[in-house]
Design a protein around this motif. Structure first.
Motif, PDB file in Angstrom:
ATOM      1  N   ALA A 225       0.802  -1.227   0.000  1.00  8.61           N
ATOM      2  CA  ALA A 225       0.000   0.000   0.000  1.00  8.61           C
ATOM      3  C   ALA A 225       0.833   1.275   0.000  1.00  8.61           C
ATOM      4  O   ALA A 225       0.378   2.312  -0.494  1.00  8.61           O
ATOM      5  CB  ALA A 225      -0.918  -0.014   1.229  1.00  8.61           C
ATOM      6  N   SER A 226       2.053   1.237   0.519  1.00  6.68           N
ATOM      7  CA  SER A 226       2.794   2.490   0.730  1.00  6.68           C
ATOM      8  C   SER A 226       3.768   2.766  -0.413  1.00  6.68           C
ATOM      9  O   SER A 226       4.446   1.858  -0.906  1.00  6.68           O
ATOM     10  CB  SER A 226       3.575   2.372   2.049  1.00  6.68           C
ATOM     11  OG  SER A 226       4.575   3.342   2.086  1.00  6.68           O
ATOM     12  N   PRO A 227       3.875   4.043  -0.813  1.00  2.64           N
ATOM     13  CA  PRO A 227       4.849   4.396  -1.867  1.00  2.64           C
ATOM     14  C   PRO A 227       6.296   4.313  -1.387  1.00  2.64           C
ATOM     15  O   PRO A 227       7.217   4.475  -2.174  1.00  2.64           O
ATOM     16  CB  PRO A 227       4.473   5.850  -2.194  1.00  2.64           C
ATOM     17  CG  PRO A 227       3.781   6.358  -0.976  1.00  2.64           C
ATOM     18  CD  PRO A 227       3.109   5.183  -0.340  1.00  2.64           C
TER      19      PRO A 227
ATOM     20  N   VAL B 248      11.195  -7.071  -0.380  1.00  4.83           N
ATOM     21  CA  VAL B 248      10.606  -5.748  -0.638  1.00  4.83           C
ATOM     22  C   VAL B 248      11.740  -4.737  -0.727  1.00  4.83           C
ATOM     23  O   VAL B 248      12.646  -4.756   0.119  1.00  4.83           O
ATOM     24  CB  VAL B 248       9.648  -5.358   0.519  1.00  4.83           C
ATOM     25  CG1 VAL B 248       9.151  -3.927   0.358  1.00  4.83           C
ATOM     26  CG2 VAL B 248       8.483  -6.323   0.601  1.00  4.83           C
ATOM     27  N   GLU B 249      11.698  -3.894  -1.741  1.00  2.80           N
ATOM     28  CA  GLU B 249      12.701  -2.824  -1.803  1.00  2.80           C
ATOM     29  C   GLU B 249      12.180  -1.624  -1.004  1.00  2.80           C
ATOM     30  O   GLU B 249      11.002  -1.261  -1.111  1.00  2.80           O
ATOM     31  CB  GLU B 249      12.975  -2.407  -3.248  1.00  2.80           C
ATOM     32  CG  GLU B 249      14.043  -1.337  -3.310  1.00  2.80           C
ATOM     33  CD  GLU B 249      14.595  -1.091  -4.700  1.00  2.80           C
ATOM     34  OE1 GLU B 249      14.165  -1.768  -5.655  1.00  2.80           O
ATOM     35  OE2 GLU B 249      15.456  -0.197  -4.813  1.00  2.80           O
TER      36      GLU B 249
ATOM     37  N   ASN C  25      15.615   4.087   4.898  1.00  8.43           N
ATOM     38  CA  ASN C  25      15.805   3.212   6.058  1.00  8.43           C
ATOM     39  C   ASN C  25      14.901   3.587   7.235  1.00  8.43           C
ATOM     40  O   ASN C  25      14.654   2.783   8.121  1.00  8.43           O
ATOM     41  CB  ASN C  25      17.272   3.252   6.497  1.00  8.43           C
ATOM     42  CG  ASN C  25      17.546   2.277   7.619  1.00  8.43           C
ATOM     43  OD1 ASN C  25      17.408   1.067   7.447  1.00  8.43           O
ATOM     44  ND2 ASN C  25      17.894   2.804   8.785  1.00  8.43           N
ATOM     45  N   SER C  26      14.413   4.827   7.230  1.00  5.30           N
ATOM     46  CA  SER C  26      13.610   5.293   8.363  1.00  5.30           C
ATOM     47  C   SER C  26      12.179   4.738   8.332  1.00  5.30           C
ATOM     48  O   SER C  26      11.429   4.921   9.282  1.00  5.30           O
ATOM     49  CB  SER C  26      13.552   6.819   8.361  1.00  5.30           C
ATOM     50  OG  SER C  26      13.063   7.252   7.108  1.00  5.30           O
ATOM     51  N   THR C  27      11.785   4.061   7.267  1.00 11.64           N
ATOM     52  CA  THR C  27      10.402   3.583   7.159  1.00 11.64           C
ATOM     53  C   THR C  27      10.126   2.457   8.162  1.00 11.64           C
ATOM     54  O   THR C  27      11.044   1.774   8.609  1.00 11.64           O
ATOM     55  CB  THR C  27      10.143   3.051   5.731  1.00 11.64           C
ATOM     56  OG1 THR C  27      11.197   2.135   5.420  1.00 11.64           O
ATOM     57  CG2 THR C  27      10.140   4.172   4.718  1.00 11.64           C
TER      58      THR C  27
END
Ligand code: NAD
Length: 502
Positions: free
Chosen positions: A353-355, A380-381, A385-387
């Motif tokens: 769902a997230s870009p 998953v790419e 890194n903060s995600t």
């Protein structure tokens, strides 16, 4: 009492029922479901508050009055060597129980976990026969002798992902050093530990030296941590639980060792042996169904090889054999239980769902299974890194890949984490390896290898991955108290306070 395990069709070894040492069945029970078929496996009685008190009293009695603490180190080592042999003699049975309760492929448990479990008893038995004390003569007048004694009654709390190896590591260290222990396995995976403790008693451990107490962590576990009869707590599990346990233990000023979660970096530089790095990277996040604290689940690949590496990674991951934990060729089994499976899939949904992310493969239920908590191996790419998916522990077959400019960029991202359990670096360039070794904020740095342990070497985490270390000297420090004895070497000329009485 006997607990009958409902064996799914095709289970190779039939374990006998389990004699549950803590007493009679209580209304509360933890139902175990076999993750591959979603069928009920067994109802394990939760230990009542009164039974917890009785188990602690028995452990205290065994420590204070039993033979174990008073045996010579050599005699304890002899019994622990028998424990090693007994574990190996029951290897199939123990591996079966752990595969049933975790869904981790039987071949992996039989091949690695059981032998390490056995080795833990031999290693710590031998260790105590070679421990030495210290002595000091700083003033010349006194000889100060420093010796170590067991702490008393240890509480060992185990997670569900690798109960035999992890539970036995702390158990072996604690009892080898003369303590009595209570083991609180996860309510999701108590069976292998319950049987292990029976086997240890059959091998010659005196009664009460090791007991199992079953039930949920929030009630039974917490009662034990706060119990005044517990002297030291060795915990392996999640970071949030570890913080609660530390707070609970603080009121009794108990010693605490915490082995907690991780979100470890696996750095692949252009200077790496490409194929070996690929093999190791895949093992690093898929071994043990990916449900491993030391999973190398944040893969960082240097830009110049990233396209080729990621393409090969995805192709190999899509070829992974997902299936029945008892099939010899299975490489990835189901997630251990429903709530965990749903949690892993919620991360998968977020990846779609997230870009912030691009799903390269997986991130869904594995195809071809009518039942069972199967998750497709996932890559998953991530662009930052903060995600969330790069910061939180997923604890499944779930890798986040980031492209990095160079080693500096990789190190900066690797250390940008609240965790610091382990890290992996793949490179044949010595200066890069040495720099990474120095800079990485993690308790273990694996160079050009997937996970591997040396029982003597410390294992534990920086930052929110834990406090203290297993291995040496951490296990000895956690499970012993140091005692200094001072002896004057000649009669003392003491001042006569109050004068001399005639
Ligand atoms: P968890 O923290 O949910 O539970 C671990 C154990 O703690 C269980 O036995 C549970 O019943 C008990 N527990 C829960 N709440 C408690 C409380 N308030 N008081 C006392 N006991 C309580 O962890 P889990 O889901 O079983 O295991 C997965 C986690 O363990 C992951 O985060 C993983 O990284 C971590 N882990 C760490 C290591 C390591 O060596 N660092 C090894 C394996 C797993």
């Amino acid at each position: 009492m006997k607990i009958d395990v409902n064996l799914p069709h095709g289970t190779p070894i039939l374990p006998h029922g389990l004699d549950w040492a803590a007493g009679e069945a209580q209304p509360g029970q933890s139902r175990l479901i076999y993750a591959a078929t979603e069928e009920p496996l067994v109802d394990v009685p939760d230990t009542s508050e009164a039974q917890v008190d009785a188990a602690v009293a028995r452990a205290r009695h065994a420590f204070a009055n039993g033979p174990w603490r008073k045996l010579t180190a050599a005699d304890r080592a002899r019994i622990l060597a028998k424990c090693e042999a007994a574990v190996l003699a029951h290897a199939d049975e123990l591996a079966t129980l752990q595969a049933l309760e975790t869904g981790i492929p039987y071949a992996q448990i039989r091949g690695m976990h059981v032998s390490r479990t056995a080795e833990n008893f031999r290693f710590f038995g031998e260790l105590v026969t070679s421990l030495s004390g210290e002595s000091y003569e700083q003033t010349g007048r006194y000889l100060s002798i420093v010796t170590r004694e067991p702490v008393g009654v240890g509480l060992l709390i185990a997670p569900w992902n690798a109960p035999l190896v992890l539970g036995s590591m702390k158990m072996a260290a604690a009892i080898a050093l003369g303590n009595s222990v209570i083991v609180k396995p996860s309510e999701y995976a108590p069976l292998a530990i319950m049987r292990l403790v029976e086997i240890l008693e059959e091998a010659g451990l005196p009664p009460g030296v090791v007991q199992v107490v079953t039930g949920p962590g929030a009630s039974v576990g917490s009662q034990l941590v706060r119990h005044p009869g517990i002297d030291v707590v060795g915990f392996i599990g999640g970071t949030a639980t570890g913080k609660r346990i530390m707070a609970d233990a603080a009121s009794g000023l108990k010693k605490v060792g915490l082995e907690l979660g991780g979100k470890s970096a696996n750095i692949v530089l252009a200077s790496a042996d490409f194929e070996r790095a690929l093999d190791g990277t895949i093992l690093g996040f898929l071994a043990g169904n990916g449900e491993q604290c030391l999973s190398g689940s944040r893969i960082m690949v240097e830009d110049s090889i990233a396209d080729r590496f990621i393409e090969a990674l995805v192709a190999r991951v899509e070829n992974v054999k997902v299936g029945d934990p008892f099939a010899a060729d299975t490489e990835l089994g189901p997630m251990a239980f429903r709530a965990h499976y749903e949690r892993v899939l919620s991360f998968a949904q977020e990846a779609h769902a997230s870009p912030d992310y691009r799903v390269l493969t997986g991130a869904k239920r594995a195809e071809g299974f009518e039942r069972g908590y199967y998750v497709a191996p996932t890559v998953v790419e991530a662009f930052e890194n903060s995600t969330r998916l790069c910061q939180e522990e997923v604890f499944g077959p779930f890798a986040m890949v980031q492209r990095v400019r160079d080693l500096d960029d990789a190190l900066q991202r690797a250390n940008d984490s609240e965790f610091g359990l382990v890290s992996y670096i793949w490179s044949n360039d010595l200066p890069s390896v040495m720099r990474a070794r120095r800079e990485l904020q993690a308790g273990t740095v694996w160079v050009n290898t997937p996970m591997s342990r040396d029982l003597r070497a410390p294992f534990g985490g920086y930052k929110q991955s834990g406090i203290g270390r297993d291995g040496l000297p951490g296990s000895v420090e956690l499970f012993t108290e140091e005692k200094t004895t001072m002896i004057p070497q000649e009669p003392l000329d003491l001042p006569k306070v109050g004068g001399t009485l005639s």
